[in-house]
Design a protein around this motif. Structure first.
Motif, PDB file in Angstrom:
ATOM      1  N   VAL A   1     -17.635  10.646   0.072  1.00 23.39           N
ATOM      2  CA  VAL A   1     -18.164  11.195   1.307  1.00 23.39           C
ATOM      3  C   VAL A   1     -17.036  11.642   2.226  1.00 23.39           C
ATOM      4  O   VAL A   1     -17.074  12.726   2.794  1.00 23.39           O
ATOM      5  CB  VAL A   1     -19.053  10.136   2.019  1.00 23.39           C
ATOM      6  N   VAL A   2     -16.004  10.799   2.365  1.00 22.67           N
ATOM      7  CA  VAL A   2     -14.893  11.127   3.257  1.00 22.67           C
ATOM      8  C   VAL A   2     -14.183  12.389   2.785  1.00 22.67           C
ATOM      9  O   VAL A   2     -13.884  13.271   3.574  1.00 22.67           O
ATOM     10  CB  VAL A   2     -13.908   9.939   3.356  1.00 22.67           C
ATOM     11  N   LEU A   3     -13.929  12.495   1.484  1.00 24.33           N
ATOM     12  CA  LEU A   3     -13.241  13.673   0.970  1.00 24.33           C
ATOM     13  C   LEU A   3     -14.092  14.923   1.127  1.00 24.33           C
ATOM     14  O   LEU A   3     -13.582  15.994   1.418  1.00 24.33           O
ATOM     15  CB  LEU A   3     -12.876  13.465  -0.504  1.00 24.33           C
ATOM     16  N   GLY A   4     -15.411  14.781   0.982  1.00 26.19           N
ATOM     17  CA  GLY A   4     -16.280  15.945   1.046  1.00 26.19           C
ATOM     18  C   GLY A   4     -16.611  16.377   2.456  1.00 26.19           C
ATOM     19  O   GLY A   4     -16.830  17.549   2.715  1.00 26.19           O
ATOM     20  N   ALA A   5     -16.671  15.454   3.389  1.00 26.43           N
ATOM     21  CA  ALA A   5     -17.169  15.792   4.716  1.00 26.43           C
ATOM     22  C   ALA A   5     -16.075  15.940   5.760  1.00 26.43           C
ATOM     23  O   ALA A   5     -16.333  16.403   6.856  1.00 26.43           O
ATOM     24  CB  ALA A   5     -18.152  14.710   5.172  1.00 26.43           C
ATOM     25  N   GLY A   6     -14.861  15.535   5.463  1.00 19.23           N
ATOM     26  CA  GLY A   6     -13.791  15.651   6.440  1.00 19.23           C
ATOM     27  C   GLY A   6     -13.925  14.678   7.592  1.00 19.23           C
ATOM     28  O   GLY A   6     -13.455  14.936   8.684  1.00 19.23           O
ATOM     29  N   THR A   7     -14.603  13.546   7.354  1.00 20.10           N
ATOM     30  CA  THR A   7     -14.751  12.547   8.395  1.00 20.10           C
ATOM     31  C   THR A   7     -13.552  11.611   8.389  1.00 20.10           C
ATOM     32  O   THR A   7     -12.681  11.709   7.544  1.00 20.10           O
ATOM     33  CB  THR A   7     -16.053  11.739   8.197  1.00 20.10           C
ATOM     34  N   ALA A   8     -13.546  10.674   9.319  1.00 24.46           N
ATOM     35  CA  ALA A   8     -12.440   9.738   9.466  1.00 24.46           C
ATOM     36  C   ALA A   8     -12.364   8.762   8.304  1.00 24.46           C
ATOM     37  O   ALA A   8     -13.328   8.529   7.597  1.00 24.46           O
ATOM     38  CB  ALA A   8     -12.613   8.966  10.775  1.00 24.46           C
ATOM     39  N   VAL A   9     -11.190   8.165   8.149  1.00 27.58           N
ATOM     40  CA  VAL A   9     -10.955   7.138   7.140  1.00 27.58           C
ATOM     41  C   VAL A   9     -10.773   5.809   7.870  1.00 27.58           C
ATOM     42  O   VAL A   9     -10.095   5.740   8.890  1.00 27.58           O
ATOM     43  CB  VAL A   9      -9.687   7.475   6.319  1.00 27.58           C
TER      44      VAL A   9
ATOM     45  N   VAL B   1     -13.200  -6.139   9.677  1.00 25.52           N
ATOM     46  CA  VAL B   1     -12.920  -5.313  10.852  1.00 25.52           C
ATOM     47  C   VAL B   1     -12.061  -4.138  10.392  1.00 25.52           C
ATOM     48  O   VAL B   1     -11.023  -4.338   9.750  1.00 25.52           O
ATOM     49  CB  VAL B   1     -12.187  -6.111  11.954  1.00 25.52           C
ATOM     50  N   GLU B   2     -12.514  -2.932  10.709  1.00 18.16           N
ATOM     51  CA  GLU B   2     -11.794  -1.731  10.321  1.00 18.16           C
ATOM     52  C   GLU B   2     -11.459  -0.888  11.546  1.00 18.16           C
ATOM     53  O   GLU B   2     -12.224  -0.849  12.508  1.00 18.16           O
ATOM     54  CB  GLU B   2     -12.626  -0.891   9.343  1.00 18.16           C
ATOM     55  N   ALA B   3     -10.312  -0.224  11.502  1.00 20.99           N
ATOM     56  CA  ALA B   3      -9.900   0.709  12.551  1.00 20.99           C
ATOM     57  C   ALA B   3     -10.189   2.123  12.064  1.00 20.99           C
ATOM     58  O   ALA B   3      -9.879   2.468  10.922  1.00 20.99           O
ATOM     59  CB  ALA B   3      -8.414   0.559  12.862  1.00 20.99           C
ATOM     60  N   ILE B   4     -10.796   2.918  12.940  1.00 15.53           N
ATOM     61  CA  ILE B   4     -11.147   4.298  12.618  1.00 15.53           C
ATOM     62  C   ILE B   4     -10.620   5.191  13.729  1.00 15.53           C
ATOM     63  O   ILE B   4     -10.989   5.020  14.893  1.00 15.53           O
ATOM     64  CB  ILE B   4     -12.676   4.467  12.511  1.00 15.53           C
ATOM     65  N   LYS B   5      -9.760   6.129  13.383  1.00 12.12           N
ATOM     66  CA  LYS B   5      -9.275   7.103  14.360  1.00 12.12           C
ATOM     67  C   LYS B   5     -10.180   8.319  14.299  1.00 12.12           C
ATOM     68  O   LYS B   5     -10.464   8.833  13.225  1.00 12.12           O
ATOM     69  CB  LYS B   5      -7.830   7.490  14.064  1.00 12.12           C
TER      70      LYS B   5
ATOM     71  N   GLU C   1     -21.968  14.310  16.548  1.00  6.57           N
ATOM     72  CA  GLU C   1     -21.591  14.520  15.157  1.00  6.57           C
ATOM     73  C   GLU C   1     -21.072  13.242  14.538  1.00  6.57           C
ATOM     74  O   GLU C   1     -20.615  12.332  15.237  1.00  6.57           O
ATOM     75  CB  GLU C   1     -20.563  15.634  15.024  1.00  6.57           C
ATOM     76  N   GLU C   2     -21.154  13.165  13.224  1.00  5.13           N
ATOM     77  CA  GLU C   2     -20.639  12.012  12.497  1.00  5.13           C
ATOM     78  C   GLU C   2     -19.127  12.022  12.527  1.00  5.13           C
ATOM     79  O   GLU C   2     -18.498  13.029  12.240  1.00  5.13           O
ATOM     80  CB  GLU C   2     -21.097  12.043  11.040  1.00  5.13           C
ATOM     81  N   VAL C   3     -18.570  10.874  12.874  1.00  3.05           N
ATOM     82  CA  VAL C   3     -17.130  10.689  12.854  1.00  3.05           C
ATOM     83  C   VAL C   3     -16.740   9.977  11.560  1.00  3.05           C
ATOM     84  O   VAL C   3     -15.682  10.219  10.997  1.00  3.05           O
ATOM     85  CB  VAL C   3     -16.678   9.853  14.075  1.00  3.05           C
ATOM     86  N   PHE C   4     -17.629   9.109  11.081  1.00  2.00           N
ATOM     87  CA  PHE C   4     -17.322   8.270   9.932  1.00  2.00           C
ATOM     88  C   PHE C   4     -18.616   7.850   9.250  1.00  2.00           C
ATOM     89  O   PHE C   4     -19.633   7.652   9.912  1.00  2.00           O
ATOM     90  CB  PHE C   4     -16.574   7.022  10.415  1.00  2.00           C
TER      91      PHE C   4
END
Length: 168
Positions: A19-27, A45-49, A105-108
């Protein structure tokens, strides 16, 4: 080891990578892991920029079921929909081309079941209050969940750079 093979990181992580590779959303980067019981259940706990808003970092926490809990409950392929989010300014804010619509919009997003269930973070711009709103929730094909968490990053009085000019 077996928990990792059946748990979220392999099943959901593989889906999330697609999904991340296809949509260009955050990691998401895992920054913490707290064991909560003897069944191997953890809180991650995850950090998302935000990829379109420099200087904002979100921390999302969620429940990762262990192998013993999966065996006991008989539901091997999904984690609970519960999550929590907190976003803060972590540097100078530069806002790129963000969606100004009501739904934002979706960030992640990442998988929390084998196929159908996703954990999602949406960004919404509240123009009237000069605030970025981040909403963490789960999305399912059917029987959607009302479990959600919201956080805000105020822009009022901040030295914010808008790459396409500040919305009027």
């Amino acid at each position: 080891m077996l928990q990792g093979l059946i748990g979220r990181k392999l099943i959901g992580g593989a889906l999330a990578a697609c999904v991340v590779l296809g949509a260009g959303t955050a990691v998401a980067d895992e920054v913490g892991k707290v064991g909560v019981d003897w069944l191997g259940n953890d809180i991650i706990v995850e950090a998302i920029k935000d990829p379109k808003v420099e200087g904002v970092t979100c921390h999302v926490s969620y429940f990762d079921r262990g192998i013993i809990d999966r065996l006991h409950k008989g539901n091997w392929f999904e984690d609970p929909s519960d999550s929590s989010i907190s976003c803060r300014q972590t540097g100078p804010i530069t806002i790129g081309d963000i969606d100004m619509g009501e739904g934002g919009e979706e960030v992640f997003k990442q998988g929390i079941s084998l196929i159908w269930k996703k954990q999602v973070v949406n960004r919404i711009y509240d123009k009237a209050n000069e605030t970025l709103i981040y909403l963490s929730h789960s999305r399912q094909v059917q029987n959607g969940s009302a479990k959600m968490s919201v956080t805000t990053v105020p822009l009022y009085g901040q030295n914010v750079v808008w790459t396409n000019g500040k919305p009027k």
